[in-house]
Design an enzyme around this catalytic site. Structure first.
Site, PDB file in Angstrom:
ATOM      1  N   TYR A 140     -35.968 -44.635  43.774  1.00 28.76           N
ATOM      2  CA  TYR A 140     -35.249 -44.494  42.591  1.00 28.76           C
ATOM      3  C   TYR A 140     -34.532 -45.738  42.133  1.00 28.76           C
ATOM      4  O   TYR A 140     -34.880 -46.342  41.127  1.00 28.76           O
ATOM      5  CB  TYR A 140     -34.161 -43.192  42.329  1.00 28.76           C
ATOM      6  CG  TYR A 140     -33.443 -43.268  41.171  1.00 28.76           C
ATOM      7  CD1 TYR A 140     -34.039 -42.601  40.068  1.00 28.76           C
ATOM      8  CD2 TYR A 140     -32.343 -43.451  41.009  1.00 28.76           C
ATOM      9  CE1 TYR A 140     -33.615 -42.507  38.825  1.00 28.76           C
ATOM     10  CE2 TYR A 140     -31.578 -43.478  39.819  1.00 28.76           C
ATOM     11  CZ  TYR A 140     -32.164 -42.869  38.669  1.00 28.76           C
ATOM     12  OH  TYR A 140     -31.625 -42.737  37.592  1.00 28.76           O
TER      13      TYR A 140
ATOM     14  N   SER B  51     -30.272 -47.745  34.805  1.00 33.18           N
ATOM     15  CA  SER B  51     -29.262 -46.891  35.794  1.00 33.18           C
ATOM     16  C   SER B  51     -28.168 -48.025  36.418  1.00 33.18           C
ATOM     17  O   SER B  51     -28.585 -49.062  36.655  1.00 33.18           O
ATOM     18  CB  SER B  51     -29.705 -45.885  36.679  1.00 33.18           C
ATOM     19  OG  SER B  51     -28.833 -45.448  37.555  1.00 33.18           O
TER      20      SER B  51
END
Length: 683
Positions: free
Chosen positions: A573, A560
């Protein structure tokens, strides 16, 4: 659109029924035909036509487009210009000048068999029971004994125009005959109606099967001898574990001359054959029916160790046997090749027999590998029947070579479409049941890969696999990537399904968006378990398989932009994604010596179609940014340089490019798929 003629409708119905049973005729094997009249669109006159299954078609799935349509008068007139058996290959080209109308399939080498026999309907089939008689040492006498004057023996002749003339002569001279047994090959039957032809074909097959069974054909010891000590089938759990361990090794060996996909079979028929005294003698004789050995090669590779031999001994012995097999195949080619013979296509085995474990078959794609295995099961049934009745005596090696390297066979291969970019590759996609993983699975399958759709949601994985196609294209596995045992079992399942794994996409993920002070230990742990630990566990299991295969591979992490960009309220995250991203660099450095490339993709804000966003992450991030959840995709797009929304398909595109040959020298790379987030530029 003109209505389909009744003879064609009857022909298609009959063909599909006959082709539905692999013991009646093998995949893409045999052919059927019908004659009838139609109007010539050029002259308006009535003409007699022959509709016959075209080259490369399959009876079980035959459609009208798969038929060749020929003028019967022109086809039969070729008898007067036939130059003789030494030049009979030229007749296949002449069939093109007999074609009626536009479109349709290319006529096959067996067209003469159908057009020259004076019958309205003809079936040529490769039934196991019929080939058993055709390959028995005393097949001619058995044919007379079993069928009397209803079925006539025709000695072996290579398929072609002369064989069609031979069968036509037999039919004329034996008015009571309903068909023939073709030595070393199969059967042909005929009838005045489609129903009569089909019933005669089935009568020949049923009579042959009943005769074999009456002589002890249901008892494998009659044909194959006693069970060899140590060669009986292992218990199912042990057998499948051994198969999963051996499949990548065998796939690597079978890929020496070109990457192949594998298939594993452990049916009772296979295991019984592999356990018996006569295994090595019969396997060495090879298959007989041309359709069989064109798929299975002239003979299989057979492991000569007991079922419970130590795994390292088995692996070492397989390497020795593989080299011996290649030397033997090269010698076979050299014995019979001449100046006009096409180049050798490869010396690796298509079939490997491992007593106690099962059969491994290989091909350019999963369907070809599976079908090769099915053909060898047909061959086992043939050997069993022939040995029950007499002695198995297939056509000789020279004849096999003439067919394997036949110019007409080479021309058929040349007509095959160019392989897709990922043909021969096996992909394993975690989180493949939804969102980005689903898009990746579809894209890789569309580019030719066989895909294992791995997801903890069994229904979702099954749905995506079925969307992609048959089990030749994709299979589902249920796996929790945080469980080492579950991951290893899933990778083993991939090895048994397709022979191994060589393209892994670590995509499984989730996200919980909270400020630091609200982030619990459980929030931290679950995200690190799925994405950081999960990527590690999957990569480790897959790397073991890739190293065993010895043909390289790809590992791609769907990381990501948050792995490098410090966004608000997502410490767990972002940290997990940073861990996952750095694994890419570490594994690229470690696995490069094995030809394994490791790369990553850094998406941003994939809202539409995303499983993570649908699971609550979207609402959480929308709240952080003060926008409506329905506007989140547009919000993310507006903060990018390109002002474009990122979709699952865009991530899938990047995965494909990273795994393609175009980036064959790229490893350790992270590809941003974020429409341009300047703060996430890699440094």
């Amino acid at each position: 659109m003109s209505e389909t003629p009744q003879p064609v409708r009857d022909l298609l119905d009959r063909s599909q029924r006959l082709g539905a049973d692999p013991t009646t005729t093998n995949y893409a094997g045999g052919n059927t035909s019908a004659t009838g009249t139609a109007t010539d669109p050029a002259t308006g006159a009535e003409v007699d036509l022959l509709w016959v299954k075209g080259s490369g078609g399959d009876l079980g799935t035959l459609t009208e487009a798969g038929l060749a349509v020929l003028r019967l008068d022109r086809l039969r007139a070729l008898v007067d210009v036939y130059p003789g058996v030494e030049r009979e290959d030229e007749m296949v080209g002449a069939f093109d000048y007999c074609l009626h109308g536009r479109g349709g399939a290319a006529p096959s080498i067996d067209t003469a068999m159908h057009g020259l026999v004076d019958a309205a309907h003809v079936d040529h089939l490769h039934p196991d029971a019929g080939i058993a008689i055709a390959t028995a040492a005393d097949g001619e006498a058995l044919t007379k004994e079993i069928f009397g004057d209803r079925v006539v023996w025709v000695p072996w002749r290579r398929p072609g125009f002369q064989l069609g003339l031979d069968i036509a002569e037999v039919a004329r001279e034996n008015p009571r005959a309903i068909g023939v047994v073709l030595g070393g090959h199969g059967i042909t039957a005929w009838g005045a109606t489609s129903e009569e032809c089909e019933q005669r074909s089935l009568e020949i097959i049923r009579t042959a099967r009943d005769h074999i069974d009456a002589r002890g054909g249901t008892d494998p010891s009659v044909a194959f001898g006693a069970i060899r000590p140590g060669f009986a089938a292992l218990p199912e759990g042990e057998r499948h574990a051994r198969a999963a361990a051996l499949a990548p090794v065998l796939r690597g060996l079978a890929s020496t001359d070109g990457r192949v996909v594998g298939h594993y079979t452990d049916t009772d028929a296979v295991l019984e054959f592999l356990a018996r005294d006569e295994l090595e003698r019969l396997a060495a004789l090879g298959t007989s029916c041309p359709d069989h050995f064109l798929r299975t090669k002239v003979r299989p590779m057979v492991l000569d160790l007991p079922a419970d031999a130590p795994l390292d001994h088995v692996v070492a012995r397989l390497g020795e046997l593989h080299e011996a097999y290649r030397e033997d195949y090269r010698a076979y080619y050299s014995r019979y090749a001449d100046a006009d013979t096409p180049p050798m296509r490869g010396a690796d085995p298509a079939i490997v027999l491992v007593p106690g474990v099962g059969m491994f078959s290989f091909g350019a794609d999963a369907k070809t590998a599976r079908i090769a295995g099915e053909f060898y099961v047909n061959a086992i049934n043939v050997m069993r029947g022939a040995e029950t009745l007499s002695t198995y005596a297939p056509i000789d090696e020279r004849e096999k070579f003439r067919i394997e390297y036949w110019a007409l066979e080479e021309a058929k291969l040349a007509r095959l479409p160019r392989p897709k970019p990922l043909a021969g590759r096996v992909a394993f996609v975690t989180g493949g049941g939804s969102g980005i993983g689903r898009a990746i699975a579809h894209r890789l399958a569309g580019e030719g890969a066989a895909v294992v759709v791995a997801d903890r949601d069994a229904d979702a994985a099954t749905t995506v696999a079925s969307e992609i196609g048959t089990t030749d294209a994709a299979v589902p596995v249920t796996v929790d990537v945080t469980s080492t045992d579950a991951v290893e079992a899933a990778v083993d399942a991939a090895a048994c399904a397709f022979g191994g794994v060589d393209l892994v996409v670590n995509n499984a993920g989730l996200s919980i968006s909270k400020p630091l002070l609200e982030t619990t230990d459980a929030d931290w742990d679950v995200q690190h378990d799925v994405m950081a630990r999960g990527s590690f566990v999957v990569a480790r299991a897959a790397a073991r398989v890739m190293i065993a295969q010895g043909i390289g591979g790809d590992i791609v992490a769907i990381s990501s932009k948050n792995g490098v960009f410090a966004g608000p309220n997502n410490v767990a995250y972002g940290a997990a994604k940073a861990d996952q991203a750095h694994q890419v660099r570490l594994l690229a450095a470690e696995l490069g010596e094995h030809g394994i490339r490791v790369n990553g993709v850094n998406p941003d804000g994939v809202v539409r179609g995303s499983g993570i966003f649908a699971g609550g992450w979207g609402a959480e991030r929308a709240a952080v940014y003060g926008v409506e959840e329905s506007e989140l995709g547009a919000f993310y797009a507006q903060r990018t340089l390109l002002k474009r929304e990122v979709l699952p398909e865009h991530v899938a595109n990047a995965v494909f490019v990273l795994c393609s040959d175009d980036l064959s020298h790229t490893t350790g790379l992270h590809v941003p798929v974020d429409a341009g987030v300047a703060a996430a530029f890699l440094r």
